[in-house]
Design a protein around this motif. Structure first.
Motif, mmCIF file in Angstrom:
data_model
loop_
_atom_site.group_PDB
_atom_site.id
_atom_site.type_symbol
_atom_site.label_atom_id
_atom_site.label_comp_id
_atom_site.label_asym_id
_atom_site.label_seq_id
_atom_site.Cartn_x
_atom_site.Cartn_y
_atom_site.Cartn_z
ATOM 1 N N MET A 1 0.850 -1.194 0.000
ATOM 2 C CA MET A 1 0.000 0.000 0.000
ATOM 3 C C MET A 1 0.883 1.239 0.000
ATOM 4 O O MET A 1 1.882 1.325 0.709
ATOM 5 C CB MET A 1 -0.902 0.001 1.229
ATOM 6 N N THR A 2 0.503 2.230 -0.797
ATOM 7 C CA THR A 2 1.317 3.430 -0.943
ATOM 8 C C THR A 2 1.203 4.311 0.295
ATOM 9 O O THR A 2 0.109 4.578 0.783
ATOM 10 C CB THR A 2 0.849 4.234 -2.170
ATOM 11 N N THR A 3 2.323 4.787 0.793
ATOM 12 C CA THR A 3 2.298 5.727 1.900
ATOM 13 C C THR A 3 2.074 7.129 1.375
ATOM 14 O O THR A 3 2.380 7.437 0.228
ATOM 15 C CB THR A 3 3.640 5.682 2.663
ATOM 16 N N PRO A 4 1.516 8.047 2.193
ATOM 17 C CA PRO A 4 1.189 9.389 1.711
ATOM 18 C C PRO A 4 2.378 10.143 1.139
ATOM 19 O O PRO A 4 2.212 11.005 0.292
ATOM 20 C CB PRO A 4 0.639 10.075 2.970
ATOM 21 N N SER A 5 3.607 9.833 1.591
ATOM 22 C CA SER A 5 4.767 10.591 1.130
ATOM 23 C C SER A 5 5.464 9.951 -0.066
ATOM 24 O O SER A 5 6.439 10.476 -0.571
ATOM 25 C CB SER A 5 5.772 10.745 2.277
ATOM 26 N N ALA A 6 4.967 8.823 -0.518
ATOM 27 C CA ALA A 6 5.650 8.099 -1.587
ATOM 28 C C ALA A 6 5.501 8.814 -2.924
ATOM 29 O O ALA A 6 4.542 9.536 -3.162
ATOM 30 C CB ALA A 6 5.097 6.690 -1.689
ATOM 31 N N THR A 7 6.477 8.613 -3.798
ATOM 32 C CA THR A 7 6.399 9.122 -5.158
ATOM 33 C C THR A 7 6.153 7.946 -6.094
ATOM 34 O O THR A 7 6.852 6.941 -6.052
ATOM 35 C CB THR A 7 7.707 9.834 -5.555
ATOM 36 N N ARG A 8 5.143 8.104 -6.951
ATOM 37 C CA ARG A 8 4.836 7.073 -7.933
ATOM 38 C C ARG A 8 5.006 7.682 -9.319
ATOM 39 O O ARG A 8 4.751 8.869 -9.517
ATOM 40 C CB ARG A 8 3.402 6.576 -7.749
ATOM 41 N N ARG A 9 5.431 6.860 -10.256
ATOM 42 C CA ARG A 9 5.637 7.363 -11.617
ATOM 43 C C ARG A 9 4.836 6.533 -12.593
ATOM 44 O O ARG A 9 4.738 5.316 -12.462
ATOM 45 C CB ARG A 9 7.118 7.350 -11.999
ATOM 46 N N PHE A 10 4.275 7.236 -13.584
ATOM 47 C CA PHE A 10 3.471 6.592 -14.615
ATOM 48 C C PHE A 10 3.850 7.178 -15.967
ATOM 49 O O PHE A 10 4.355 8.301 -16.068
ATOM 50 C CB PHE A 10 1.988 6.813 -14.359
ATOM 51 N N ASP A 90 9.678 19.283 -12.944
ATOM 52 C CA ASP A 90 10.076 17.896 -12.694
ATOM 53 C C ASP A 90 8.995 16.893 -13.077
ATOM 54 O O ASP A 90 9.088 15.713 -12.758
ATOM 55 C CB ASP A 90 10.501 17.703 -11.231
ATOM 56 N N ARG A 91 7.940 17.398 -13.744
ATOM 57 C CA ARG A 91 6.851 16.563 -14.251
ATOM 58 C C ARG A 91 6.233 15.710 -13.133
ATOM 59 O O ARG A 91 6.179 14.487 -13.209
ATOM 60 C CB ARG A 91 7.326 15.673 -15.414
ATOM 61 N N THR A 92 5.736 16.401 -12.138
ATOM 62 C CA THR A 92 5.044 15.732 -11.047
ATOM 63 C C THR A 92 3.773 16.494 -10.694
ATOM 64 O O THR A 92 3.645 17.699 -10.962
ATOM 65 C CB THR A 92 5.921 15.655 -9.776
ATOM 66 N N VAL A 93 2.846 15.773 -10.090
ATOM 67 C CA VAL A 93 1.662 16.390 -9.497
ATOM 68 C C VAL A 93 1.615 15.975 -8.036
ATOM 69 O O VAL A 93 1.985 14.859 -7.676
ATOM 70 C CB VAL A 93 0.362 15.979 -10.220
ATOM 71 N N ARG A 94 1.173 16.901 -7.203
ATOM 72 C CA ARG A 94 1.022 16.616 -5.775
ATOM 73 C C ARG A 94 -0.462 16.512 -5.458
ATOM 74 O O ARG A 94 -1.264 17.340 -5.906
ATOM 75 C CB ARG A 94 1.672 17.696 -4.923
ATOM 76 N N CYS A 95 -0.795 15.495 -4.671
ATOM 77 C CA CYS A 95 -2.194 15.239 -4.325
ATOM 78 C C CYS A 95 -2.496 15.686 -2.899
ATOM 79 O O CYS A 95 -1.592 15.910 -2.095
ATOM 80 C CB CYS A 95 -2.508 13.763 -4.485
ATOM 81 N N ALA A 96 -3.788 15.793 -2.596
ATOM 82 C CA ALA A 96 -4.217 16.234 -1.278
ATOM 83 C C ALA A 96 -3.725 15.299 -0.181
ATOM 84 O O ALA A 96 -3.461 15.722 0.951
ATOM 85 C CB ALA A 96 -5.740 16.340 -1.239
ATOM 86 N N SER A 97 -3.560 14.015 -0.511
ATOM 87 C CA SER A 97 -3.091 13.038 0.473
ATOM 88 C C SER A 97 -1.603 13.178 0.769
ATOM 89 O O SER A 97 -1.100 12.579 1.714
ATOM 90 C CB SER A 97 -3.348 11.624 -0.052
ATOM 91 N N GLY A 98 -0.899 13.963 -0.034
ATOM 92 C CA GLY A 98 0.553 14.081 0.088
ATOM 93 C C GLY A 98 1.306 13.259 -0.938
ATOM 94 O O GLY A 98 2.515 13.428 -1.110
#
Length: 400
Positions: A1-10, A90-98
């Motif tokens: 399960m992904t933690t709120p601070s993790a970075t995921r790439r797609f 840096d081609r990222t989006v930040r979500c409300a969950s962190g």
């Protein structure tokens, strides 16, 4: 399960899980893009064009809804979250969950939100006034309640906002469907009906507008063009203001379509450019962002320089997916000519399915000898019954 601070790439991240986001993701997956994420906070997916028929007593809300899980492509990753910021460097989006999500290409399919600065009090009046409803603000069932309980001699006000709005033609459906009900019950001649339009024309397609104005006159509707609306919560009145005057309109029913704008994240992330009302600043021909080549946008929240519609969106999705893949190979990008559709019910079981481009030229898919602006029962049946089935079974699966 992904933690709120993790970075995921797609490979591709799609912001928004409505018609635009789901159908674009599905089409990309069918074209071989293996790693697609859809960021969408809602658990329920609504086929919004059907809400006009809910408000007109011709459909139920259950007809228009499915779970978000059921419409999300199986091989896509659904992140039930909201985007709070986008970093194009840096081609990222930040979500409300962190959670921080990286992308190779980003598709903004964010839609529109009510512009509460342009219309103060809109939330209060839609929540608290029992005489105010809106198919555009998730109050379609209330629209039908008000239509079906309209008293003889009552006063009804309908509004059409300035652009942007999701399909201007759809903003007229509530009035025509209500008038059809009132004609059936025999009270239409006794009613005072006003349509307040915050623009100089309806669709700005001359022949189409002429047909619509003629129908409105036939129904006894007073039309106020180039007129803005101010709401007065709790007072059962709106102020209609034009360059010439301000007029107070009392009502027993108000169907309110407020002014809209793009979600604030587009503007605060620097993706609106000089566009008005926070729309994503894309090239309206290629659907690619004007200054950030890894960002694309379609649908209501994009500066596509034409009237948004579901029919136009299908064309946009096709061109968008082609252009993303072509850009990766250094190929030529396809051109979107602004094709759109204005499905307008002019009677209970008659509809005009007007097709036109961004210059207002008719672009009918019917044979040339057929008048494309004649209201037809077959067009109504297609819009009410056939198109929803195509939507759930083909459009959201990237097949059309």
């Amino acid at each position: 399960m992904t933690t709120p601070s993790a970075t995921r790439r797609f490979d591709v991240v799609v912001v928004g899980g409505g018609n635009a986001g789901i159908s674009a993701a599905a089409r990309l997956i069918r074209r071989g893009v293996p790693d697609v994420a859809i960021i969408e906070p809602q658990a329920v997916h609504t086929y919004r064009p059907l809400l006009s028929y809910v408000g007109g007593g011709q459909a139920t809300l259950r007809d228009a809804e499915r779970t978000q899980r059921s419409v999300t492509p199986e091989s896509a990753t659904w992140l039930r979250d909201s985007v709070t910021s986008i970093n194009t460097d840096d081609r990222t989006v930040r979500c409300a969950s962190g959670t921080v999500v990286g992308y190779r290409d980003l598709i903004l399919a964010v839609g529109l939100v009510p512009d509460t600065e342009a219309m103060p009090g809109v939330d209060e009046v839609i929540d608290d006034d029992p005489a105010v409803a809106s198919n555009y603000l998730d109050r379609a069932e209330k629209t039908w309640q008000l239509v079906s309980s309209m008293p003889r001699g009552g006063r009804a006000v309908f509004t059409v906002p300035r652009p942007p709005v999701s399909c201007t033609g759809t903003t007229l459906k509530p009035l025509f469907l209500a008038a059809a009900q009132w004609a059936r019950t025999g009270i239409l001649p006794t009613l005072d009906i006003t349509l307040v339009v915050d623009r100089p024309a309806l669709l700005d397609v001359d022949d189409l507008d002429a047909r619509l104005f003629a129908r409105l006159e036939e129904l006894g509707v007073r039309v106020l063009l180039d007129t803005g609306v101010r709401v007065h919560p709790g007072e059962r009145r709106v102020s209609a203001t034009s360059a010439a005057r301000t007029e107070d309109l009392q009502f027993d029913m108000l169907h309110l379509v407020p002014p809209f704008r793009g979600p604030s994240v587009v503007e605060t992330s620097g993706l609106a450019g000089d566009q008005e009302h926070g729309l994503a600043d894309i090239d309206p021909h290629t659907l690619r962002h004007q200054t950030h080549p890894g960002v694309w946008a379609i649908g209501d929240g994009a500066a596509i320089a034409t009237d948004p519609s579901g029919g136009g969106l299908r064309r946009q999705v096709e061109i968008l997916t082609d252009n993303i893949l072509s850009a990766r190979d250094g190929g030529t990008l396809r051109d979107y000519d602004g094709y759109t559709v204005a499905p307008i019910t002019t009677a209970s079981h008659r509809l005009i399915a007007a097709e036109f481009d961004r210059d207002g030229n008719l672009a009918s898919s019917l044979p040339s000898f057929v008048d494309p602006l004649t209201p037809r029962r077959s067009a109504w049946a297609f819009d009410r019954y056939v198109l929803p089935r195509l939507y759930w079974n083909l459009i959201l699966r990237g097949r059309v």
